[in-house]
Write a protein that holds these residues in place. Structure first.
Motif: not given
Length: 335
Positions: A121-125
């Motif tokens: 899972n990669v955080s990218l907002d």
């Protein structure tokens, strides 16, 4: 023996087979919804679990029924002994996964593959370089985006987590979904949740209904396919007809998934949280270091789990600052 086998079942019949372990409280980004502007008080190094302690605690959970472990932070990859932790946990009969901001994940492709980690899972907002810098307080958008493409190329199962904040990035919902046209990834839209120091209020939240309104305006209803959610899934999953990937909505505020929750969280300083929203913690590390068994503490913590959101079972309670400000900042809980 029968009693020991059920230490991970709470009084509502929920079996907790999924453990999320925060490896570190530090991060190489400074996301506004995760970390207060002034930073956080870090635990002394001596209070942080060693890799041996992480393994011992994890093994106890696995012996009693945990089948999945996810490593989080902070940013787990900045921990110097991350490869050792990964190797030790990979020896357990579990599915092992990680959550990362992907800034330096290109350095770990081989070690992730060698230890059977496929789910990342990669955080990218935001897909805007300027907005990314504003929310993370760091100028790393291109590195993160390129590493997401690298992970896909290398065959990893990639989920991209985007925390939505009204009038900031909600106008990017369709842009995110359109990434799934050619990329076999899942975009997961997450409702903005209240934690200590993140200046949450309900007016900033983009709800499940808000997301679907954007979707309905952009795509014909016949092209929006409702997918089958996995057991214990936190998200409602969808796909646009003909697209390689999918999108999902995690609505912990407006549509909580507490009835089927199977998750427990272990903080980097060895505290067990039976719910993301709960201010109550159980100290496993001190007990482990004293040579005493931790299973009884785990059993008590699981048995004490409340039915919904750590007791904040209405929106009115969720909006009461005195309740959610007793909890940690997200960065010290683990993403």
């Amino acid at each position: 023996m029968t009693q020991n086998k059920n230490i991970l079942q709470d009084r509502f019949g929920r079996d907790h087979t999924y453990l999320r372990i925060s490896l570190i409280e530090r991060c190489n980004l400074r996301c506004t919804y995760c970390m207060p502007e002034e930073g956080v008080q870090l635990s002394p190094k001596s209070h942080i679990m060693t890799y041996e302690e992480i393994y011992e605690i994890s093994k106890t959970f696995v012996d009693h029924g945990v089948t999945k472990i996810r490593l989080t932070g902070g940013e787990p990859l900045i921990r110097k002994d991350f490869p050792i932790i990964l190797e030790k946990l990979a020896a357990l009969p579990i599915t092992l996964s990680i959550t990362s901001n992907a800034v330096i994940i290109d350095r770990f492709i081989d070690v992730l593959k060698a230890n059977g980690v496929n789910d990342i899972n990669v955080s990218l907002d935001s897909l805007s370089k300027e907005k990314f810098k504003a929310i993370t307080r760091r100028d790393q958008f291109e590195k993160v985006y390129d590493n997401i493409l690298l992970l896909v190329k290398e065959g990893f199962n990639v989920k991209v987590n985007a925390v939505l904040i009204k009038d900031f990035n909600d106008n990017e919902i369709i842009d995110f979904i359109n990434l799934t046209k050619d990329l076999p990834i899942t975009i997961r839209f997450i409702e903005f949740m209240p934690f200590d120091g993140n200046k949450w209020d309900l007016s900033k939240m983009v709800s499940h209904a808000d997301v679907m309104q954007y979707v309905d305006e952009a795509f014909p209803k016949t092209d929006v396919i409702r997918l089958q959610d996995a057991p214990n899934d936190t998200s409602r999953n969808f796909k646009i007809k003909g697209y390689k990937g999918s999108f999902a909505i995690i609505s912990s505020v407006t549509n909580p998934f507490c009835d089927s929750c199977n998750r427990l969280r272990l903080t980097a300083n060895g505290q067990l949280k039976n719910c993301l929203f709960s201010a109550t913690e159980s100290d496993l590390l001190t007990t482990l270091r004293s040579g005493k068994p931790i299973a009884p503490i785990i059993q008590r913590a699981v048995a004490a789990k409340l039915k919904m959101r750590g007791g904040m079972d209405t929106l009115e309670k969720l909006q009461e600052p005195k309740l959610h400000s007793k909890n940690r900042s997200m960065i010290t809980i683990g993403g």
